[in-house]
Design a protein around this motif. Sequence first.
Motif, short mmCIF file in Angstrom:
data_model
loop_
_atom_site.label_atom_id
_atom_site.label_comp_id
_atom_site.label_asym_id
_atom_site.label_seq_id
_atom_site.Cartn_x
_atom_site.Cartn_y
_atom_site.Cartn_z
N ALA B 142 36.83 21.38 44.83
CA ALA B 142 37.99 20.94 43.61
C ALA B 142 38.54 22.34 43.39
O ALA B 142 39.40 22.37 42.27
CB ALA B 142 37.18 20.62 42.55
N GLY B 143 38.56 23.34 44.26
CA GLY B 143 39.26 24.90 44.16
C GLY B 143 38.81 25.53 42.94
O GLY B 143 39.68 26.35 42.34
N ILE B 144 37.56 25.64 42.54
CA ILE B 144 36.92 26.58 41.59
C ILE B 144 36.66 27.71 42.28
O ILE B 144 35.68 27.65 43.00
CB ILE B 144 35.85 25.86 40.76
CG1 ILE B 144 36.66 24.62 39.83
CG2 ILE B 144 35.20 26.89 39.66
CD1 ILE B 144 35.76 24.25 38.88
N PRO B 145 36.95 28.75 41.89
CA PRO B 145 36.74 30.08 42.43
C PRO B 145 35.27 30.49 41.93
O PRO B 145 34.86 30.16 41.06
CB PRO B 145 37.84 31.36 41.95
CG PRO B 145 38.69 30.51 40.89
CD PRO B 145 38.18 29.13 40.91
N ALA B 146 34.53 31.19 43.17
CA ALA B 146 33.04 31.53 42.69
C ALA B 146 32.31 30.50 42.31
O ALA B 146 31.71 30.67 41.16
CB ALA B 146 33.17 32.74 41.85
N PRO B 147 32.32 29.17 43.02
CA PRO B 147 31.51 27.98 42.24
C PRO B 147 30.20 28.38 42.22
O PRO B 147 29.33 27.78 41.16
CB PRO B 147 31.70 27.11 43.24
CG PRO B 147 32.22 27.74 44.58
CD PRO B 147 32.89 28.83 44.01
N GLU B 148 29.32 29.29 42.90
CA GLU B 148 27.92 29.54 42.68
C GLU B 148 27.68 30.27 41.29
O GLU B 148 26.64 29.77 40.75
CB GLU B 148 27.34 30.75 43.62
CG GLU B 148 27.83 30.18 45.43
CD GLU B 148 29.25 30.71 45.52
OE1 GLU B 148 29.81 31.52 44.98
OE2 GLU B 148 29.82 30.14 46.45
N LYS B 149 28.71 30.83 40.89
CA LYS B 149 28.45 31.55 39.42
C LYS B 149 29.01 30.81 38.30
O LYS B 149 28.31 30.57 37.48
CB LYS B 149 29.28 33.01 39.33
CG LYS B 149 28.60 34.13 40.22
CD LYS B 149 29.23 35.29 39.87
CE LYS B 149 28.94 36.46 40.72
NZ LYS B 149 30.25 36.74 41.52
N ARG B 150 30.15 30.20 38.65
CA ARG B 150 30.61 29.27 37.61
C ARG B 150 29.91 27.95 37.47
O ARG B 150 29.87 27.61 36.19
CB ARG B 150 32.19 28.81 38.04
CG ARG B 150 33.10 29.89 38.44
CD ARG B 150 33.76 30.35 36.91
NE ARG B 150 34.77 29.63 36.72
CZ ARG B 150 35.26 30.10 35.52
NH1 ARG B 150 35.03 31.17 34.67
NH2 ARG B 150 36.33 29.39 35.12
N ILE B 151 28.96 27.47 38.18
CA ILE B 151 28.36 26.07 38.05
C ILE B 151 27.28 26.59 36.91
O ILE B 151 27.15 25.66 36.24
CB ILE B 151 27.73 25.76 39.12
CG1 ILE B 151 27.16 24.38 39.11
CG2 ILE B 151 26.34 26.72 39.74
CD1 ILE B 151 27.08 23.61 40.29
N ASP B 152 26.78 27.70 36.57
CA ASP B 152 25.86 27.90 35.57
C ASP B 152 26.44 28.10 34.23
O ASP B 152 25.75 28.53 33.31
CB ASP B 152 24.88 29.11 35.85
CG ASP B 152 23.78 28.53 36.97
OD1 ASP B 152 23.46 27.33 36.93
OD2 ASP B 152 23.68 29.19 37.91
N GLN B 153 27.58 28.08 34.20
CA GLN B 153 28.45 28.33 32.95
C GLN B 153 28.58 26.86 31.85
O GLN B 153 28.35 26.00 32.49
CB GLN B 153 29.76 28.99 32.91
CG GLN B 153 29.70 30.24 33.92
CD GLN B 153 31.22 31.10 33.91
OE1 GLN B 153 32.18 30.40 33.94
NE2 GLN B 153 31.03 32.35 33.79
#
Lengths: 336, 328
Positions: B142-153
Motif C-alpha cells: 500500500a506504499g507505506i515507507p518503512a512498514p516494519e517500524k510503522r506497523i507498531d505505531q
Amino acid sequence: MAEKEVLLDVKGLKMHFHTGSSAVFGGHKNYIYAVDGVDFQIRKGETLGLVGESGCGKSTTARAIAQLYRPTAGEVTLNGKDLTKLKANDLIAARKNMQMVFQDPYASLNPRMTSGDIIAEPMKIYRRHGILSMSRREMDERVEQLMERVGLSRFFRNRYPHEFSGGQRQRIGIARALALKPELVLCDEPVSALDVSIQAQILNLFKDLQDEFGLTYLFIAHDLAVIQYISTRVAVMYLGIIAEISGAADLYRKPLHPYTQALLSAAPIPDPAIEKTRKRIILTGDVPAPDKVRTGCYFYDRCPKRMSGTCDVHVPRLKEVENGHQVACFLYSKPD
Amino acid sequence: MTDEVILQVKDLKTYFHVDEGIVKAVDGVTFDLHKGETLGIVGESGSGKSVTNLSVINMIPDPPGKIAGGQVLYHGKDLLTMPQAEIRKIRGNKVSMIFQDPMTSLNPFLRVSTQMVETIVLHQGLDEKTAKAKAVEMLKMAGIPAPEKRIDQYPHQFSGGMRQRVMIAMSLSCNPEILIADEPTSALDVTIQAQILDLMKDLSARLGTAVIMITHSLGVVAGMCDTLCVMYAGRIVERGPTDALFAEPKHPYTQGLIKSVPRLDQASSDRLFSIRGQPPNVIDLPDCCPFYPRCDKAMDICKRKYPGATAFGKNRTVNCWLYNSEGK
C-alpha cells in the motif's frame, strides 16, 4: 481593459501561532507558521481565487485580512487604510466594507436566532455603534429585500436555521454578508459543503450578485474547477506562501510552478474519455507540517523538478515571468 | 472484468422507521457486480448510496432500520437471510469495506499491528507471527515507507492519506473478492486523492478484487469505474458502462448532474447549468418519480407513477417515462 483601482492590498502578511514552549531548550518557543509572507492585490470588481490543499493557510489568510486574527506582521490596506494599525473603533468602521461568508452553513449560523434576525444582526450592531443610521422599518425592509434577492422567500424570515437545507443556509449566510452593502466579500470555501446540484446554484448566485452590486471577492476553495469558474485571477498557496499568482485563464492554460502543475494534473475531470489518456504527476509524500522556519523552497521535499544546491538553500520570491503572471520558483529566475 | 456475476442485488429495500414516518432510504435497488469489476455508485447526500452498501453486508442498525425486502446474492447465497455467525465469516474476509474517514474507522487505542493481525488471524487462521509478516507485506504494497517500524505505531501517528493506506492494506489483507469503498477519498486533498485512487486501481487489478466505489464526485468515477449507477432519492435512476453513460446520459437527472459540474478543461464564463430546487425529503415519499419537481421534461404521468426500467442494449437501463412506452 483599463486597470481598476486597488481595493485590497496585502503586503508581507504573516500569521504565526504560538504553540507552547519547550522547557528543555531554555524556553525556546514553538510556532506554527500558518501564513508566512503573502503579498497580493485585489482590484475593484474582480475575484481573486485562493486555492491550495488543507493546512496551506487559505482560511488563515482570509481571517488575518478580516482582522479576526491580528497578523504577526504585514499590512492589510483596504481603501487606503492599513487595518492592522487601526484602533478598535476605527477597525469596526472600516470592517463594514468587508464581510465574510463561511464554509459550514451549519456552524456559522446561530441555531437560536431566526433567519431574519441573523440577516439583520450586522445592521443592528453597526446601528448600536452609531455608524449606521437606519430605522427599524428600514432594516426590516432590507432583510426582506435581501432574502428575496438571494432566493429565499420573505415568509421564511421567522424560521430557524435547522428548518433550512444546506444550500438555503448558505443563502442566509450570503444575505447576512451583503446586509451592510460591503465592497469586499471574503468567501471561505462557501460551496465546499454543498452537493453538486446545489453548488451550481450558489456559484451562479455569487456571480449574479457580483454583476449586480459590483462586489469584489476573495474566494477560497480547494476545488480547482470551481476556482477556475469563479475567478478573474488565481493565487495558489502552499505551506503559507503563494507559489504562483496569475490571471485565471493563463494559470490553467500554462501553469508554471511544479506544484500548480501537479495540482492541476491530480484534479479529476468528469469525462472518462479524457481521464483514460491523461497523464498525472503524482506527488510523493504528504504536505509537511508548517512548524519550522524554512531555509529553502517550501515545496522542495515533494518537488519533482528540484535542484539541489539552489532550491534547498535559497527561498524563491514571487517574480513576474510574463505579463501579470508571477511565480516563486528557481526554474524561472535565479536566486538574488 | 469477466462475465461471472459474484454479487446480485435484487430489488433491495431498506426503510428507517422514525417519528415523522418511514424513511425509504433505499427503495428497490437492483444491480449486478461481476468478478474484477469496478462499479461506481454516484449520487448526492441522502440519495441512499451508503445505506445500499451497508445493507449489502447486512449491517443496518435495527431498530430504526429494517431491510424491508429484496435479496443480496453472493455466489447464489442470500446474505440477508444468512445467520449472523455465517455472515461474519464473509464480512471483512470475502467482502471488506473502506470508509470515508480513516480516523474514525481505526481504533485510536490500538497499534496498527494489533488491528491488522486480529483480522488476519481471525479470517485466515494464521498464527500471530505469520499474520504480522503478512500485515507488513500488505502495508508495503500500500506504499507505506518503512512498514516494519510503522506497523507498531498508533493511528494518530499517521497522516490522513497514510491512514487511508492503512485501511486499504487492512481491507485487502484477506484477499477479498469484493471491496466496498465508501467515499474513500472525500476527506483527502487532491494530490493525496490521486495517490490513493492510483493505489486502489493498481491493487484491485493485481489482486482481481471487484470494487464498489461510492462517491459524490463525478470526476473520481470517470477515471476509476467500469460501470456506473446513478442514485436519486433511494433509487437507481440510470445504470450503464461509464463511457456510454458520460457520452450520452439519458436520465434528465444524470444530464443535469454532468452539466452542473464546472470543468477544469473547459474554461467558461457563462452561467453554470443548475438543477432547480432541492433534493426531496425521503420521508413518506409518494410513489411517483422523485425527480419530477426538478425536471424540465416532467410529464403528467411522472407525478402519478414511478417508471419501470427501460433497457438499452446490454447492461444499460434508465428509469424514466421519457423512454418508457407505457408513458406515451
